[in-house]
Design an enzyme around this catalytic site. Structure first.
Site, PDB file in Angstrom:
ATOM      1  CG  ASP A  64     -89.669 -10.426  43.655  1.00  0.00           C
ATOM      2  OD1 ASP A  64     -89.664 -11.087  42.586  1.00  0.00           O
ATOM      3  OD2 ASP A  64     -90.640  -9.775  44.043  1.00  0.00           O
ATOM      4  CE1 TYR A  66     -90.699 -19.078  41.537  1.00  0.00           C
ATOM      5  CE2 TYR A  66     -89.840 -20.362  43.379  1.00  0.00           C
ATOM      6  CZ  TYR A  66     -89.866 -20.064  42.025  1.00  0.00           C
ATOM      7  OH  TYR A  66     -89.049 -20.765  41.170  1.00  0.00           O
ATOM      8  CG  PHE A  77     -84.514 -20.175  39.995  1.00  0.00           C
ATOM      9  CD1 PHE A  77     -85.374 -19.838  38.964  1.00  0.00           C
ATOM     10  CD2 PHE A  77     -83.290 -19.505  40.078  1.00  0.00           C
ATOM     11  CE1 PHE A  77     -85.047 -18.857  38.038  1.00  0.00           C
ATOM     12  CE2 PHE A  77     -82.950 -18.524  39.154  1.00  0.00           C
ATOM     13  CZ  PHE A  77     -83.824 -18.197  38.133  1.00  0.00           C
TER      14      PHE A  77
END
Length: 224
Positions: A64, A66, A77
């Site tokens: 999920d 940040y 990412f």
């Protein structure tokens, strides 16, 4: 809320009609109205906007988004500058350096990958501020399962980079003989030393793309 407007729209049109998606849409709309949700609503579908279906060559599956301010912007990412590079992405950069000789850049903004055909897909597309996994089991998983099915049904080469058990579970149904599935532990500091480092997924991906007559990915993220 943002909408999907390129060739993904037609491929996902049946999902948008299903009861689970209507319920998901209303829930997420209400969440954005009443709470702090990441990514910003305008960035919700950036993975699809930046990487149209016809251009997908590589798929990286995250979990999920940040959940702290200024981080999530719709690509797994990835973080927008000047946000500090998260630990998992630092380890991805280290593996890229060892595998392909890429220098480690001063930012974590991965739009360059997405624009070359790397679909940076989170399993769940939204999260409440400061609350990891807070939007699990609302329906996003079913939606992104459909995305994986669509890709599996494409009659062309695609590479899947499945890092960690959640991503590997997500890709468990992949069975297209024209496509390549690469698996490794997650690049997080907790597991990177168990086999993510040294997996050489980036060179393997480019070798596969070239073998199939496709342009390899330029994985080097430049300094800003």
């Amino acid at each position: 809320m943002a909408a999907i407007s390129n060739d993904w729209k037609e491929s996902l049109s049946e999902e948008f009609k299903k009861p689970y998606y209507r319920k998901l849409y209303e829930t997420i709309k209400r969440e954005y109205q009443t709470r702090t949700i990441y990514p910003p609503s305008a960035d919700l579908f950036n993975a699809f906007s930046f990487t149209p279906l016809h251009s997908v060559k590589v798929v990286i599956i995250g979990q999920d988004p940040y959940h702290e301010p200024g981080q999530a912007h719709g690509l797994c990412f990835s973080v927008k500058p000047p946000t500090e590079i998260p630990p998992s992405l630092e380890n991805i950069y280290k593996e890229l350096q060892d595998d392909l000789g890429c220098y480690i850049p001063n930012n974590g903004y991965l739009e360059k990958w997405a624009r070359q055909g790397v679909l940076l897909l989170n399993t769940v597309l939204t999260v409440r501020a400061h609350a990891a996994n807070s939007h699990q089991n609302l329906g996003w998983e079913e939606f992104t399962d459909a995305v994986v099915r669509i890709l599996n049904n494409e009659d062309r080469p695609i590479v899947y980079l499945l890092w960690g058990r959640p991503a590997q579970t997500k890709g468990a149904s992949l069975d297209n003989p024209k496509q390549l599935v690469l698996k490794a532990p997650h690049p997080s500091p907790l597991s990177a030393y168990r086999g993510f480092f040294g997996c050489r997924h980036f060179s393997q991906t480019n070798d596969f793309l070239k073998k199939n007559g496709l342009e390899p990915i330029d994985w080097q993220i430049e300094n800003l």
